[in-house]
Design an enzyme around this catalytic site. Structure first.
Site, PDB file in Angstrom:
ATOM      1  N   TYR A 157     -20.799  -9.264 -19.160  1.00 50.77           N
ATOM      2  CA  TYR A 157     -21.421 -10.507 -19.630  1.00 50.77           C
ATOM      3  C   TYR A 157     -21.760 -10.469 -21.119  1.00 50.77           C
ATOM      4  CZ  TYR A 157     -25.583  -7.795 -18.316  1.00 50.77           C
ATOM      5  OH  TYR A 157     -26.512  -6.803 -18.167  1.00 50.77           O
ATOM      6  N   LYS A 214     -25.756 -15.420 -12.408  1.00 51.32           N
ATOM      7  CA  LYS A 214     -26.553 -14.210 -12.667  1.00 51.32           C
ATOM      8  C   LYS A 214     -26.276 -13.250 -11.509  1.00 51.32           C
ATOM      9  CE  LYS A 214     -31.158 -12.698 -13.991  1.00 51.32           C
ATOM     10  NZ  LYS A 214     -31.252 -11.523 -13.154  1.00 51.32           N
ATOM     11  N   GLU A 250     -22.653  -6.201 -15.322  1.00 52.18           N
ATOM     12  CA  GLU A 250     -23.379  -5.885 -14.099  1.00 52.18           C
ATOM     13  C   GLU A 250     -22.461  -5.169 -13.108  1.00 52.18           C
ATOM     14  OE1 GLU A 250     -26.462  -6.864 -14.474  1.00 52.18           O
ATOM     15  OE2 GLU A 250     -27.390  -7.172 -12.506  1.00 52.18           O
ATOM     16  N   ASP A 279     -26.365 -10.158  -9.100  1.00 53.46           N
ATOM     17  CA  ASP A 279     -27.520  -9.389  -8.655  1.00 53.46           C
ATOM     18  C   ASP A 279     -27.121  -7.930  -8.432  1.00 53.46           C
ATOM     19  OD1 ASP A 279     -30.088  -8.957  -7.968  1.00 53.46           O
ATOM     20  OD2 ASP A 279     -29.978  -9.909  -6.000  1.00 53.46           O
ATOM     21  N   ASP A 307       0.833  -1.199   0.000  1.00 51.11           N
ATOM     22  CA  ASP A 307       0.000   0.000   0.000  1.00 51.11           C
ATOM     23  C   ASP A 307       0.870   1.253   0.000  1.00 51.11           C
ATOM     24  OD1 ASP A 307      -2.029  -1.739   0.163  1.00 51.11           O
ATOM     25  OD2 ASP A 307      -2.740  -1.142   2.159  1.00 51.11           O
ATOM     26  N   CYS A 319     -23.326 -11.030  32.820  1.00 49.73           N
ATOM     27  CA  CYS A 319     -22.615 -10.702  34.064  1.00 49.73           C
ATOM     28  C   CYS A 319     -23.472  -9.942  35.069  1.00 49.73           C
ATOM     29  CB  CYS A 319     -21.355  -9.904  33.752  1.00 49.73           C
ATOM     30  SG  CYS A 319     -21.701  -8.209  33.280  1.00 49.73           S
ATOM     31  N   GLU A 359     -23.314 -18.930 -16.749  1.00 53.12           N
ATOM     32  CA  GLU A 359     -22.669 -17.869 -15.954  1.00 53.12           C
ATOM     33  C   GLU A 359     -23.531 -17.564 -14.742  1.00 53.12           C
ATOM     34  OE1 GLU A 359     -22.826 -14.328 -18.320  1.00 53.12           O
ATOM     35  OE2 GLU A 359     -21.574 -15.169 -19.879  1.00 53.12           O
ATOM     36  N   CYS A 366     -23.748  -3.209  28.061  1.00 50.62           N
ATOM     37  CA  CYS A 366     -23.485  -3.715  29.406  1.00 50.62           C
ATOM     38  C   CYS A 366     -22.364  -2.859  29.993  1.00 50.62           C
ATOM     39  CB  CYS A 366     -23.033  -5.172  29.298  1.00 50.62           C
ATOM     40  SG  CYS A 366     -22.098  -5.720  30.721  1.00 50.62           S
ATOM     41  N   GLU A 403       3.928   1.711  -1.210  1.00 53.13           N
ATOM     42  CA  GLU A 403       4.527   1.977  -2.513  1.00 53.13           C
ATOM     43  C   GLU A 403       3.476   2.567  -3.455  1.00 53.13           C
ATOM     44  OE1 GLU A 403       7.239  -0.387  -5.792  1.00 53.13           O
ATOM     45  OE2 GLU A 403       6.787  -1.343  -3.896  1.00 53.13           O
ATOM     46  N   ARG A 437     -29.285   0.632 -18.106  1.00 50.21           N
ATOM     47  CA  ARG A 437     -30.100  -0.001 -19.130  1.00 50.21           C
ATOM     48  C   ARG A 437     -31.332   0.836 -19.462  1.00 50.21           C
ATOM     49  NH1 ARG A 437     -33.784  -4.537 -20.186  1.00 50.21           N
ATOM     50  NH2 ARG A 437     -34.658  -4.333 -18.113  1.00 50.21           N
ATOM     51  N   LYS A 450     -33.706 -18.850 -12.172  1.00 54.27           N
ATOM     52  CA  LYS A 450     -33.678 -18.110 -10.911  1.00 54.27           C
ATOM     53  C   LYS A 450     -33.615 -19.063  -9.721  1.00 54.27           C
ATOM     54  CE  LYS A 450     -34.481 -14.120 -10.704  1.00 54.27           C
ATOM     55  NZ  LYS A 450     -35.188 -12.952 -11.151  1.00 54.27           N
ATOM     56  N   CYS A 482     -17.049  -8.536  32.383  1.00 55.11           N
ATOM     57  CA  CYS A 482     -18.172  -9.264  31.768  1.00 55.11           C
ATOM     58  C   CYS A 482     -17.640 -10.432  30.943  1.00 55.11           C
ATOM     59  CB  CYS A 482     -18.994  -8.324  30.894  1.00 55.11           C
ATOM     60  SG  CYS A 482     -20.289  -9.172  29.977  1.00 55.11           S
ATOM     61  N   ASP A 495       0.680   4.196  -2.607  1.00 55.59           N
ATOM     62  CA  ASP A 495       0.322   5.556  -2.189  1.00 55.59           C
ATOM     63  C   ASP A 495       1.374   6.571  -2.602  1.00 55.59           C
ATOM     64  OD1 ASP A 495      -1.962   4.614  -1.113  1.00 55.59           O
ATOM     65  OD2 ASP A 495      -1.231   4.560   0.960  1.00 55.59           O
ATOM     66  N   LYS A 533     -26.654 -19.651 -21.767  1.00 61.55           N
ATOM     67  CA  LYS A 533     -26.641 -19.037 -23.094  1.00 61.55           C
ATOM     68  C   LYS A 533     -26.195 -20.064 -24.128  1.00 61.55           C
ATOM     69  CE  LYS A 533     -25.404 -14.614 -21.073  1.00 61.55           C
ATOM     70  NZ  LYS A 533     -24.403 -13.583 -20.817  1.00 61.55           N
ATOM     71  N   CYS A 540     -27.221  -7.120  32.385  1.00 61.66           N
ATOM     72  CA  CYS A 540     -26.555  -7.917  31.348  1.00 61.66           C
ATOM     73  C   CYS A 540     -26.863  -9.403  31.555  1.00 61.66           C
ATOM     74  CB  CYS A 540     -25.050  -7.672  31.424  1.00 61.66           C
ATOM     75  SG  CYS A 540     -24.103  -8.786  30.375  1.00 61.66           S
ATOM     76  N   SER A 576     -33.375  -7.917 -21.981  1.00 61.62           N
ATOM     77  CA  SER A 576     -33.559  -8.517 -20.664  1.00 61.62           C
ATOM     78  C   SER A 576     -33.562 -10.039 -20.868  1.00 61.62           C
ATOM     79  CB  SER A 576     -34.878  -8.011 -20.120  1.00 61.62           C
ATOM     80  OG  SER A 576     -35.051  -8.502 -18.844  1.00 61.62           O
ATOM     81  N   LEU A 577     -33.845 -10.796 -19.838  1.00 60.37           N
ATOM     82  CA  LEU A 577     -33.832 -12.257 -19.994  1.00 60.37           C
ATOM     83  C   LEU A 577     -35.166 -12.856 -19.575  1.00 60.37           C
ATOM     84  CD1 LEU A 577     -30.376 -13.116 -18.359  1.00 60.37           C
ATOM     85  CD2 LEU A 577     -30.954 -13.357 -20.775  1.00 60.37           C
TER      86      LEU A 577
END
Ligand code: IVH
Length: 668
Positions: free
Chosen positions: A223, A113, A171, A115, A29, A408, A111, A423, A31, A134, A313, A429, A33, A289, A405, A78-79
């Site tokens: 995709y 799907k 996606e 979300d 990180d 305890c 593949e 608590c 190097e 879309r 689905k 505790c 930065d 597909k 609690c 769409s599908l």
């Protein structure tokens, strides 16, 4: 052209690709930065040089005012959905019948799907030009400003001879971890929770302000393609997918080619259902597909979806059940979290009998009583949650936060200004102890290498480790006699305890697990007060004067050190030999702005707000949210509003971003 500048861009772009696309970083990180700061430094002195594919250009300067409409040159389809194996198989049997003259079988490409939210990204001569949602398939909204912040999307395609034009479709989604983190923060800040990763991704992409999207850890996986003008002649969908990976994009995990058959669809579905929860992102099904593109073209589409692809689905993840009881779990910091005990119900492939209720405000918001019928939602391996009451129970009883609690018996108090109850038992505790010991020994804090979480649990259960101070009283036989351990491993543990004893003040403060005091705040406290004694003696006002320490955290710190048990534990730890050097107070020359109050306003182009704040705080200034007579200076970015007006009215000094950078930005 400045070759050093071009080399820097190429280097950082390559590192981004390794980190965000290949999940295989090759530099530290620090190097990274350093190189990024160098790039910004060059660009701030030579603005004319800045090229659109510079990594600094991912977050644009100003929020957009309105969404422009963009017309897709090739419609975004769409599908069709299939909800069973039979439906999936029938879909392709029908396609096969239509193709009877051409073939009697075909290869399927499967593949996950994803979300999230569909977007189309348009590149011309390899350069990202715009990105659109879309929309209705024909016309979408311009989201170039937020899409460019996603590091797994190349600003320039990694191809020596890129196509003249290409739309890359895929996606945008939020990985599960990023979603959990976002909601954790929302919970801490008492802001609205996101319902699921899809809404969070869509909300982030449709942000007017790209800086917000940039903080959201979004990802993109392609995709398919839309318009294409180039010299490739793709024969298979799988060719396109490989090609896109070669252009610098991520690949969808678990994609397969197989012959279309009932048996193969079954096997594939079973495999995906089993591995779904291990994936880093939410998927809501599998897309099948036809792999052969000439066959795809012959099949064409009907209405808005292709006849060569279908979305299988996964079954609904929501179910209703009865709330039987509510228990309260005590976490490391003592926060009591209500947990719903449910009549067991089968959701998304697993039986669920517990769900989180977050906090009492959430229970009020749901209007929830024990005995009610509730709808629960399970999203992948995200903890199931109660989303609403679907019917009130015949006999209902209210959910009451205990005043003691459950572990305890110490009293439970509401954290001022927050939704959580805690608590007050602190290190005494039991519920908090094992978790606190793990926190104390962890890599970020005391870094006791060989004292891992499993071993801590066993030692806690056997009574050898009741508090963090007991770590230093462990004897070889306490460990060597445990199952799976021996003299040698016991010695390793004792050695790492010994070598962890010389530490840093910030690490030790953080290790104590004071509520809300994380790694960064602990370091800030150490730098500010320089010794443990000064911190323990600090008043509420002293604590609040520290940048980033708010009133709630200040109170937690004060209470923690006032507690006698905590004092004894700390004394025991120190007596056991834990040491650290006191911090050296910064010399006045390093903090030229000590005692001053600065305000930031408008949009800064080369820095994020938090970077600017950090620079000012390092120089000793306090950064305030509004302008008053006490303000010493206001840093003015683009489109500054009322704060600038106030500053002018009060005659307060202002600096524009360039002047600010010239005066204070650390180089290198
Ligand atoms: S293909 C012409 N593949 O699902 C084919 N879509 O329900 C167009 N989606 O709008 C889509 N993962 O946003 C395809 N591997 C995948 C996908 C995928 C997610 C989304 C996409 C589409 C929606 C349709």
């Amino acid at each position: 052209m400045n070759t050093h500048y071009i080399d820097l861009i190429a280097k950082i772009t390559q590192w981004d690709h390794e980190y965000y696309v290949l999940d295989d970083p090759t530099v530290s990180d620090t190097e990274y930065d350093q190189a990024f700061q160098e790039l910004l430094a060059i660009e701030s002195t030579r603005p004319g040089l800045v090229t659109p594919d510079s990594p600094s250009q991912r977050v644009g300067a100003t929020p957009i005012q309105d969404y422009l409409k963009i017309e897709h040159s090739v419609r975004m389809l769409s599908l069709a959905n299939a909800f069973s194996l039979e439906e999936t198989y029938a879909f392709f049997e029908k396609a096969l019948k239509e193709l009877a003259d051409n073939t009697d079988s075909f290869t399927i490409y499967s593949e996950p799907k994803l979300d999230g939210l569909a977007v189309s990204i348009y590149y011309e001569d390899g350069q990202l030009v715009y990105a659109a949602t879309r929309g209705d398939g024909q016309i979408g909204e311009d989201v170039t400003h937020t899409i460019k912040t996603i590091k797994s999307i190349p600003l320039k395609l990694t191809d020596a001879s890129p196509p003249k034009r290409i739309d890359i479709r895929g996606e945008v989604f939020m990985p599960k971890k990023a979603f959990e983190k976002l909601n954790r923060l929302a919970l801490e800040n008492n802001t609205k929770l996101f319902v699921n990763p899809r809404n969070a991704a869509a909300g982030s992409i449709r942000q007017m302000n790209p800086k917000i999207a940039a903080e959201r850890d979004l990802q993109f996986i392609p995709y398919g393609i839309g318009a294409y003008e180039g010299d490739r002649d793709f024969k298979q969908h799988s060719d396109i997918m490989r090609y896109l990976h070669g252009l610098g994009f991520r690949q969808n995990p678990h994609c397969f080619n197989f012959e279309s058959s009932f048996e193969n669809f079954t096997k594939n579905y079973e495999f995906m259902a089993e591995h779904r929860s291990e994936l880093p992102m939410e998927i809501d099904g599998i897309v099948y597909k036809v792999d052969d593109i000439s066959l795809q073209n012959k099949l064409g589409f009907i209405a808005r979806s292709p006849k060569w692809a279908v979305a299988r689905k996964f079954p609904a993840q929501n179910q209703t059940t009865q709330l039987l009881a509510v228990d309260f779990q005590v976490g490391r910091t003592g926060v009591l979290t209500p947990v719903a005990r449910l009549a067991p119900v089968f959701v998304g492939g697993v039986t669920v009998s517990n769900a989180t209720l977050h906090n009492m405000d959430e229970i009020d918001r749901l209007g929830l009583y024990i005995g009610d019928e509730v709808e629960i939602q399970r999203a992948g391996d995200v903890i199931p949650k109660v989303i609403k009451v679907t019917a009130t129970g015949e006999t209902r009883s209210p959910i009451i936060m205990p005043d003691q609690c459950p572990i305890c018996n110490a009293s439970v108090e509401r954290t001022e200004g927050q939704a959580s109850f805690r608590c007050t038992g602190g290190l005494t505790c039991g519920a908090q102890s094992a978790e606190r010991i793990k926190h104390y020994a962890s890599r970020k804090f005391m870094n006791i290498n060989n004292l891992g979480t499993k071993l801590i649990e066993v030692l806690y259960d056997t009574g050898k480790l009741k508090s963090i101070a007991d770590i230093y009283q462990l004897k070889s036989e306490d460990i060597a006699n445990l199952e799976g351990q021996g003299i040698k491993s016991a010695q390793n543990v004792l050695d790492s305890i010994e070598s962890s004893k010389s530490t840093k003040l910030g690490a030790f403060i953080g290790a104590l697990g004071i509520h809300e005091v994380g790694e960064e705040s602990a370091k800030t406290l150490a730098k500010h007060f320089c010794s443990l004694e000064t911190i323990t003696k600090a008043t509420l006002e002293d604590l609040q004067a520290v940048p980033d320490i708010g009133p709630v955290m200040a109170k937690n710190i004060e209470q923690f050190f006032k507690d006698e048990t905590n004092q004894t534990i700390i004394a025991d730890i120190i007596a056991a030999g834990v040491t650290w050097p006191d911090e050296i107070p910064p010399s006045p020359t390093e903090q030229p702005l000590l005692g001053q109050t600065w305000v930031l306003t408008g949009t800064l182009e080369n820095l994020t707000r938090s970077e600017a704040k950090e620079i000012l705080e390092k120089l000793g200034a306090k950064v305030a949210g509004s302008v008053s007579k006490k303000t010493d200076c206001v840093v003015v970015g683009k489109e500054a509003g009322s704060k600038l007006k106030n500053a002018e009215a009060l005659g307060i000094k202002t600096l524009d971003e360039a002047a600010f950078l010239a005066a204070f930005k650390p180089i290198g």
